[in-house]
Design a protein around this motif. Structure first.
Motif, PDB file in Angstrom:
ATOM      1  N   THR A 102      27.027  36.416  42.034  1.00  0.00           N
ATOM      2  CA  THR A 102      27.574  35.958  40.761  1.00  0.00           C
ATOM      3  C   THR A 102      27.623  37.102  39.764  1.00  0.00           C
ATOM      4  O   THR A 102      26.882  38.079  39.857  1.00  0.00           O
ATOM      5  CB  THR A 102      26.733  34.809  40.184  1.00  0.00           C
ATOM      6  OG1 THR A 102      25.359  35.226  40.088  1.00  0.00           O
ATOM      7  CG2 THR A 102      26.827  33.581  41.058  1.00  0.00           C
TER       8      THR A 102
ATOM      9  N   ALA B 120      30.330  38.982  36.415  1.00  0.00           N
ATOM     10  CA  ALA B 120      31.643  39.113  35.789  1.00  0.00           C
ATOM     11  C   ALA B 120      32.407  40.266  36.428  1.00  0.00           C
ATOM     12  O   ALA B 120      32.351  40.466  37.639  1.00  0.00           O
ATOM     13  CB  ALA B 120      31.479  39.287  34.289  1.00  0.00           C
TER      14      ALA B 120
ATOM     15  N   GLN C 222      23.279  38.272  37.075  1.00  0.00           N
ATOM     16  CA  GLN C 222      24.338  39.246  36.816  1.00  0.00           C
ATOM     17  C   GLN C 222      24.220  40.332  37.891  1.00  0.00           C
ATOM     18  O   GLN C 222      23.352  41.178  37.836  1.00  0.00           O
ATOM     19  CB  GLN C 222      24.196  39.842  35.425  1.00  0.00           C
ATOM     20  CG  GLN C 222      25.222  40.910  35.098  1.00  0.00           C
ATOM     21  CD  GLN C 222      26.647  40.396  35.198  1.00  0.00           C
ATOM     22  OE1 GLN C 222      27.020  39.440  34.522  1.00  0.00           O
ATOM     23  NE2 GLN C 222      27.446  41.004  36.060  1.00  0.00           N
TER      24      GLN C 222
ATOM     25  N   SER D 106      26.059  30.176  31.349  1.00  0.00           N
ATOM     26  CA  SER D 106      27.319  29.435  31.350  1.00  0.00           C
ATOM     27  C   SER D 106      27.231  28.316  30.319  1.00  0.00           C
ATOM     28  O   SER D 106      26.146  27.804  30.025  1.00  0.00           O
ATOM     29  CB  SER D 106      27.622  28.858  32.735  1.00  0.00           C
ATOM     30  OG  SER D 106      26.779  27.766  33.023  1.00  0.00           O
TER      31      SER D 106
ATOM     32  N   SER E 231      30.051  28.898  38.377  1.00  0.00           N
ATOM     33  CA  SER E 231      29.437  29.486  39.573  1.00  0.00           C
ATOM     34  C   SER E 231      28.671  28.492  40.431  1.00  0.00           C
ATOM     35  O   SER E 231      28.411  28.754  41.606  1.00  0.00           O
ATOM     36  CB  SER E 231      28.490  30.624  39.159  1.00  0.00           C
ATOM     37  OG  SER E 231      29.176  31.684  38.550  1.00  0.00           O
TER      38      SER E 231
ATOM     39  N   GLU F 284      32.357  33.506  36.673  1.00  0.00           N
ATOM     40  CA  GLU F 284      31.125  33.384  35.901  1.00  0.00           C
ATOM     41  C   GLU F 284      31.116  32.116  35.054  1.00  0.00           C
ATOM     42  O   GLU F 284      30.061  31.704  34.554  1.00  0.00           O
ATOM     43  CB  GLU F 284      30.919  34.613  35.022  1.00  0.00           C
ATOM     44  CG  GLU F 284      31.941  34.845  33.937  1.00  0.00           C
ATOM     45  CD  GLU F 284      33.159  35.631  34.393  1.00  0.00           C
ATOM     46  OE1 GLU F 284      33.830  36.234  33.536  1.00  0.00           O
ATOM     47  OE2 GLU F 284      33.462  35.624  35.610  1.00  0.00           O
TER      48      GLU F 284
END
Length: 500
Positions: free
Chosen positions: A213, A215, A46, A32, A189, A186
């Motif tokens: 977490t 996308a 991810q 991020s 988070s 994302e």
């Protein structure tokens, strides 16, 4: 999970499932960005379908286990305690959010403090969910209803107000007895982990609130999971349509709070100081990155030139800068993609013939040269069919248009596929309440703008969404009704005759 203070250090987070931090099965992470500095802020897991399945299983176990065995009153008391804990940690939560989305620290802190009101309210409703006895023609039969939780609720929240929107979604779901898998944006988070850890710290059982977490892949896995009874989503219209189609394919329910192209109407009898402040707040607060942004302003022709002069002058004076500083009035936009969208939409508006009154380009802020800042922008001479008048920009871009009479402006205000919110500024009570009834919007503000409350329902008409959050009716959307029949008499029925 990361507890690193806000010192510019990198943060690192795994998923939060069944009360434990765990990396994604793939081991993949994403980064991020702090939009104020343009530099990396932290790393997050991810998550894929396996991680989502792990979280849903944990939520199902908690539903059948410790959470399901608690009385409604006990659940309510835990929600209230959670609200107190969040308020006590509002500063840290707000700092995480500001450093990830660029919104003013004062606003993020206010939101983190005020969510206790939602948890107090829905915590108080938890033991007021009641069935009823149905009076039947057959006196020997007892028929009553039970109100039961739906099951596991998948909650997908955006980056602009992550704590507030998470609690608006989770509070009624939990008060109704459900459990949750939360997928934050994302982009922002971190605060989801703060909320989950604080929930467990006050005694909410592990597995009741799980955080995954990622996308789009993560969201798709959550929406498609057969163990998720309902999806609650706040975000774009396009994503909402896709989610509704996927969830509907397996007959799962949805609550959707989607986009807006909200109208702010200034009549010639308005108090101009009040209207000016309201229009400014409606579009430039949070750099226009709110679903309720008043991105279309309609001003009566009698006061149009005067009002435009005032609003342009004030827009040019807005102080851009570090959102953590009290003097800053507008921070950066949250992502490079949003900055690019702002630039693209402005270029398209100019190509369509609109005239720009101020702004329209990336802003440079001393000491924050890599920050994602965009100038407060105002257009006029736009046409109803222009893209800028019909598509949500989600940036600090206002289109201002004159009108001559009430019927004209009503048609203009309603002339959009969206219907999330609308505002009007007038001293006429008759006009105000007449317009409130005729405006096609889920929320109408009169002589105010951008206000919400835990006990007032919020949601959209038309393409702005399905269902409502906030207020007593919100808890109803997380319950299902069971009808129970019991023959109290000893009469033997004819097995071949249906008795009604």
């Amino acid at each position: 999970m990361s507890t690193t203070a806000s010192t510019g250090q990198r943060h690192s987070y795994g998923n939060y499932i069944d009360g434990k931090e765990t990396a994604s099965q793939s081991g993949e992470v994403f980064v991020s960005i702090n939009p104020t500095t343009g530099r990396p802020w932290g790393t997050f897991s991810q998550s894929g379908a396996t991680d989502v399945d792990h979280a849903v299983n944990a939520a199902q176990a908690a539903l059948k286990g410790p959470w399901g065995r608690l009385s409604p009153s006990a659940k309510g008391r835990l929600l209230i305690a959670w609200g107190e804990a969040i308020a006590e940690n509002a500063q840290a939560i707000a700092m995480h959010e500001t450093e990830q989305n660029g919104k003013l620290l004062t606003e993020m802190q206010a939101q983190a403090k005020i969510v206790k009101d939602w948890l107090f309210y829905f915590g108080g409703l938890a033991d007021k969910v009641e069935g009823r006895v149905i009076p039947l023609e057959r006196a020997s039969v007892l028929n009553y209803t039970l109100r039961e939780p739906l099951g596991v609720i998948g909650v997908i929240v955006p980056w602009n107000s992550p704590t507030l929107i998470s609690i608006m979604s989770m509070a009624p779901a939990l008060a109704a007895g459900n459990t949750v898998v939360l997928k934050p944006s994302e982009i922002t988070s971190a605060s989801a982990f703060d909320l989950a850890a604080l929930a467990e710290s006050v005694g909410i059982p592990a597995g009741v609130i799980n955080v995954v977490t990622g996308a789009r892949e993560t969201g798709d896995a959550l929406v498609s999971h057969p163990g998720v009874a309902k999806i609650v989503f706040t975000g774009s219209e396009q994503a909402g349509r896709s989610i509704a189609a996927k969830a509907g394919g397996r007959l799962a329910a949805c609550t959707l709070e989607l986009g807006g192209k909200s109208a702010n109407i200034v009549f010639d009898d308005a108090r101009l100081d009040q209207a000016e402040a309201g229009v400014l707040a409606g579009i430039f607060a949070a750099a226009g990155q709110t679903c309720i942004a008043g991105s279309r302003a309609y001003v009566h022709r009698k006061i149009y030139d005067q009002f435009v002069d005032r609003i342009v002058r004030r827009a040019k004076q807005i102080k851009l800068g570090d959102p953590r500083l009290p003097a800053t009035q507008m921070g950066p936009v949250a992502t490079r993609a949003q900055l690019d969208k702002d630039l693209t939409m402005v270029a398209q508006a100019l190509e369509d013939g609109a005239q720009i009154l101020c702004g329209g380009k990336r802003a440079e802020v001393a000491g924050l040269e890599d920050g994602l800042f965009f100038e407060p922008t105002i257009f006029h001479e736009t046409k109803p069919g222009d893209r800028i008048m019909n598509e949500e920009v989600f940036g600090p871009v206002l289109c201002i248009t004159p009108f001559d009479d009430d019927e004209e402006v009503l048609a203009l205000a309603n002339g959009t596929r969206f219907g999330l919110a609308a505002g009007m500024w007038t001293c006429s009570l008759q006009r105000a309440h007449s317009f409130a009834k005729r405006l096609e919007a889920g929320t109408v503000w009169i002589n105010m703008y951008r206000a919400l409350a835990f006990n007032s329902p919020f949601g959209g008409y038309k393409a702005s969404g399905l269902g409502r959050v906030n207020g007593a009716e919100a808890i109803e959307q997380y319950l299902q009704t069971k009808s129970v029949w019991c023959e109290l008499g000893s009469e033997v029925q004819d097995p071949f005759v249906l008795r009604l």
